[in-house]
Design an enzyme around this catalytic site. Structure first.
Site, PDB file in Angstrom:
ATOM      1  N   SER A  73       8.923 -21.641 -51.447  1.00 24.86           N
ATOM      2  CA  SER A  73       9.646 -20.907 -50.733  1.00 24.86           C
ATOM      3  C   SER A  73       9.099 -19.738 -49.824  1.00 24.86           C
ATOM      4  O   SER A  73       8.236 -20.176 -48.799  1.00 24.86           O
ATOM      5  CB  SER A  73      10.926 -20.322 -51.522  1.00 24.86           C
ATOM      6  OG  SER A  73      12.227 -19.817 -50.644  1.00 24.86           O
ATOM      7  N   ASP A  88      -1.576 -22.288 -40.233  1.00 30.79           N
ATOM      8  CA  ASP A  88      -1.374 -22.788 -38.863  1.00 30.79           C
ATOM      9  C   ASP A  88      -2.274 -21.953 -37.769  1.00 30.79           C
ATOM     10  O   ASP A  88      -2.622 -22.130 -36.960  1.00 30.79           O
ATOM     11  CB  ASP A  88       0.142 -22.704 -38.387  1.00 30.79           C
ATOM     12  CG  ASP A  88       0.877 -23.922 -39.185  1.00 30.79           C
ATOM     13  OD1 ASP A  88       0.250 -24.789 -39.343  1.00 30.79           O
ATOM     14  OD2 ASP A  88       2.042 -23.612 -39.212  1.00 30.79           O
ATOM     15  N   LYS A  93       9.980 -26.407 -51.278  1.00 26.44           N
ATOM     16  CA  LYS A  93      11.190 -25.957 -50.882  1.00 26.44           C
ATOM     17  C   LYS A  93      11.378 -25.288 -49.599  1.00 26.44           C
ATOM     18  O   LYS A  93      10.694 -24.156 -49.210  1.00 26.44           O
ATOM     19  CB  LYS A  93      11.714 -24.858 -52.123  1.00 26.44           C
ATOM     20  CG  LYS A  93      13.174 -24.682 -51.553  1.00 26.44           C
ATOM     21  CD  LYS A  93      13.797 -23.651 -52.782  1.00 26.44           C
ATOM     22  CE  LYS A  93      15.460 -23.543 -52.518  1.00 26.44           C
ATOM     23  NZ  LYS A  93      15.524 -22.845 -51.161  1.00 26.44           N
TER      24      LYS A  93
END
Length: 711
Positions: free
Chosen positions: A483, A494, A508
């Site tokens: 999460s 990224d 998740k």
């Protein structure tokens, strides 16, 4: 006859003609409620019908916009049968054929609040379970001497895809094989026959008593969750009693052991341990362990196989300072009858015990000075909401604590050459804190995207210019990083701010909302997280740049292991500017990493254990011949002893003489917190040390790149 009377008569005749014509064509055909299959007595309460209609209405807002039609009905039908009888051990083929009348009508019934199908199927299920348990108890009453352990037969370990038993006699054969296997497993574990018979009688009697105690509320919860979890595994219905438990756990005031549990088949399974909680501190309980018995202090263990999850939670919960004993099947165990007992002292899970912590480790390099690496371990993404909303300037949060720790590391002399953020076993928490933590390292820009059921995308941003740390970084993750942890790790990947080291994360990437009902609550999945690159963490997780081997089965743990999990997908990337492009360096990092792992005794040990576990998992059946089983066990134990001694020889430890010493060591590892701390004590564990080596390689590559650029 008046003109008005004539008109009324003509309209009545016309209506009858139209109705007759429509009935012939089938347009007005009404499906009558199918005749019940069972004569059982459980029936829904009046409040359940209204609750079912409310749930159906709210499910229209689910992220996965499924239509209530025959296709959905069939999915609910199959899910309900799977939830009740996952291993196909109770229902007969003729039962399934009789249930077929409900296959395509459940959607229509549920829309109207008609729960007949769910209760009818459950009533027969209850009958069939009782028959099987009574059969086993009758067998045990005759004595274990009546069982044939010289047979050449075998027992299937997984019947989930097998055909349903064609007759009661075929079902008897299935259960006799299961009984033989249960007795054999305990014999091979050194249990005497009298104790085996006593244990099994207690287990089956407990299950029989439990199945007979089911009430209308129990059936409603199971049936409705077959509906909700057809949408996705995180959409769940809570009865009024379970709603209270859920609210208590979310407020962190629950006194217990600090473990997140879920129902799986007839067992209660450990999903993860709450950082700072009693179970995590004790080190005896592990994710994927299955709880089969619970005892208070020194009382007798109560068998909880087949119990509802909330009932097991109620048994485990208790006052601070008291102890609970749990009988568990260890994760990866070859037999469900090879259990052990762990003792955990109950306590509150306090927010401060989940606080981030720092340390400095030194990584030795062959031809240079050791590198000093800062390590910040973040057990959870926490925020003291009450203090935050009161405007308390000293409120506690992950980002504030990490900022303070980073400042302390920066102020140290000498400074640090790199930073490791350790997110292992971090199950998530506050989304706000995850995005705020990203802001410490990127100096402005988007942090995460959130897409709702209507396709609208909201971008969360770091609006604070500048970063607190801009040096080389690694983020260490494992399968239990979930999460909010995945949001942070994905953003670091990224932006090119860190190399991600470890295992695939949990996966998740969905957002749930709690909706009140007239009877209980509904936890509904309404949105999905996406990274700034447009990729979802859902199902796939964050893929590490450099992978470490873990003794975790991804088919058992993680979002991809949950039925009906939302799939991985991607949306358009948002506008962001990566800080570095680390991708060209990964091949070199992986090559150097693989060379170290080839000779590192700890990871050679893990790989050999993984290979052995995989062999055991791939077994479809085991022999019921006692002589053959003992030979098989001896071969397995010899391999385990060789693997352990290979590691001990490489690390200079004294070799174990026999399996008796290995069993004693296994018991010590299971009960000694220091042997199961996953890097929480003062000495760096192998995973943290190897992450440090990867980061040191990255530092060197970046320096070489800078020198080449300068030249």
């Amino acid at each position: 006859m008046t003109r008005r009377t004539t008109l009324i008569r003509n309209f009545s005749i016309l209506a009858l003609i139209i109705a007759a014509a429509l009935q012939v064509s089938g347009a007005l055909t009404v499906n009558p409620r199918p005749d019940p299959v069972s004569t059982g007595g459980l029936a829904p309460l009046e409040v359940h019908g209204a609750a079912a209609r409310g749930i159906v209405e709210r499910l229209q807002g689910h992220y996965r916009q499924l239509r209530f039609d025959d296709s959905l009905s069939e999915k609910v039908f199959n899910r309900y049968l799977r939830d009740l009888d996952p291993q196909r051990l109770y229902f007969l083929q003729e039962d399934i054929q009789a249930f077929d009348r409900y296959r395509l009508v459940m959607d229509d019934q549920l829309r109207k609040g008609d729960l007949a199908a769910g209760y009818d199927i459950f009533n027969l299920y209850q009958q069939r379970v009782s028959e099987r348990l009574e059969y086993l108890l009758a067998k045990l009453e005759k004595g274990l001497d009546e069982l044939d352990f010289g047979t050449d037969g075998s027992v299937l370990l997984d019947r989930s895809e097998e055909p349903w038993a064609a007759s009661p006699e075929a079902m008897d054969d299935i259960w006799e094989r299961r009984l033989l296997n249960a007795v054999l497993s305990m014999r091979l574990d050194g249990v005497e026959d009298d104790e085996i018979a006593d244990r099994l009688k207690r287990r089956y009697s407990s299950q029989l008593n439990r199945i007979r105690q089911n009430g209308p509320e129990d059936v409603f919860q199971i049936y409705i969750n077959a509906l909700t979890q057809t949408f996705d595994p995180h959409t769940s219905y809570f009865t009024p009693h379970n709603s209270e438990n859920f609210n208590i756990s979310m407020s962190r005031s629950l006194e217990g052991i600090g473990a997140v549990l879920q129902a799986e088949d007839e067992y209660t399974k450990v999903v993860r341990l709450v950082p700072g909680g009693p179970a995590a501190k004790a080190g005896q309980l592990k994710p994927a362990d299955r709880i089969v018995g619970v005892a208070q202090e020194d009382q007798e263990i109560v068998n909880v196989i087949g119990w509802r999850l909330d009932e097991v939670v109620n048994l485990i919960r208790g006052p601070k300072g008291t102890s609970v004993r749990l009988e568990i099947i260890p994760a990866g165990s070859a037999s469900e009858h090879n259990t052990r007992v762990v003792v955990i002292e109950r306590n509150k899970v306090m927010l401060e015990e989940q606080a981030a912590q720092k340390r400095v480790i030194e990584i030795e390099r062959s031809d240079d000075e050791p590198l000093r690496l800062g390590v910040i371990r973040i057990p959870a993404f926490y925020l003291d909401f009450d203090a935050y909303h009161r405007g308390d300037a000293n409120y506690t949060s992950t980002t504030r604590d990490v900022s303070r720790l980073l400042q302390a590391l920066n102020d140290e002399e000498p400074g640090i050459d790199g930073l490791v953020i350790d997110l292992r076993n971090n199950g998530g928490g506050s989304l706000h804190e995850a995005t705020q933590l990203v802001s410490l390292f990127i100096g402005g820009g988007p942090t995460v995207q959130v897409r709702d059921a209507r396709g609208r995308v909201q971008v969360e941003r770091d609006k604070v210019p500048g970063s607190l740390y801009s040096g080389p970084m690694a983020v260490l993750v494992n399968r239990f990083s979930a999460s909010a942890s995945e949001i942070f790790a994905g953003a670091m990947q990224d932006y090119g701010r860190a190399v991600i080291v470890g295992d695939y994360t949990f996966g998740k990437g969905t957002v749930q909302t709690l909706l009140p009902l007239g009877h209980g609550q509904l936890k509904l999945t309404q949105a999905k997280f996406y990274r700034v690159s447009g990729s979802s963490n859902q199902h796939l997780g964050v893929v590490p740049d450099v992978e470490l081997p873990y003794l975790v089965d991804r088919e058992e743990i993680g979002e991809s292991a949950l039925p009906n999990a939302l799939p991985w997908d991607k949306i358009d990337p948002t506008q962001y500017k990566p800080h570095f492009n680390l991708t060209p360096l990964f091949s070199t990092l992986r090559e150097q990493h693989d060379q170290r792992l080839e000779v590192n005794p700890e990871f050679v040990y893990v790989r050999e254990q993984l290979a052995l576990l995989q062999e055991q998992r791939e077994k479809k059946a085991v022999s019921l011949n006692e002589k053959l089983r003992r030979q098989e066990q001896e071969r397995l134990e010899n391999r385990r002893l060789a693997i352990e001694n290979n590691r001990r020889k490489a690390t200079g430890e004294e070799l174990l003489k026999d399996m008796a010493e290995l069993r004693a060591l296994d018991e010590q590892r299971a009960l000694d917190p220091e042997s199961a701390n996953d890097g929480e004590d003062d000495s760096p564990d192998p995973y943290l040390l190897e992450t440090g080596q990867v980061l040191a390689d990255l530092v060197q590559l970046l320096q070489d790149k800078q020198v080449a650029k300068s030249n």
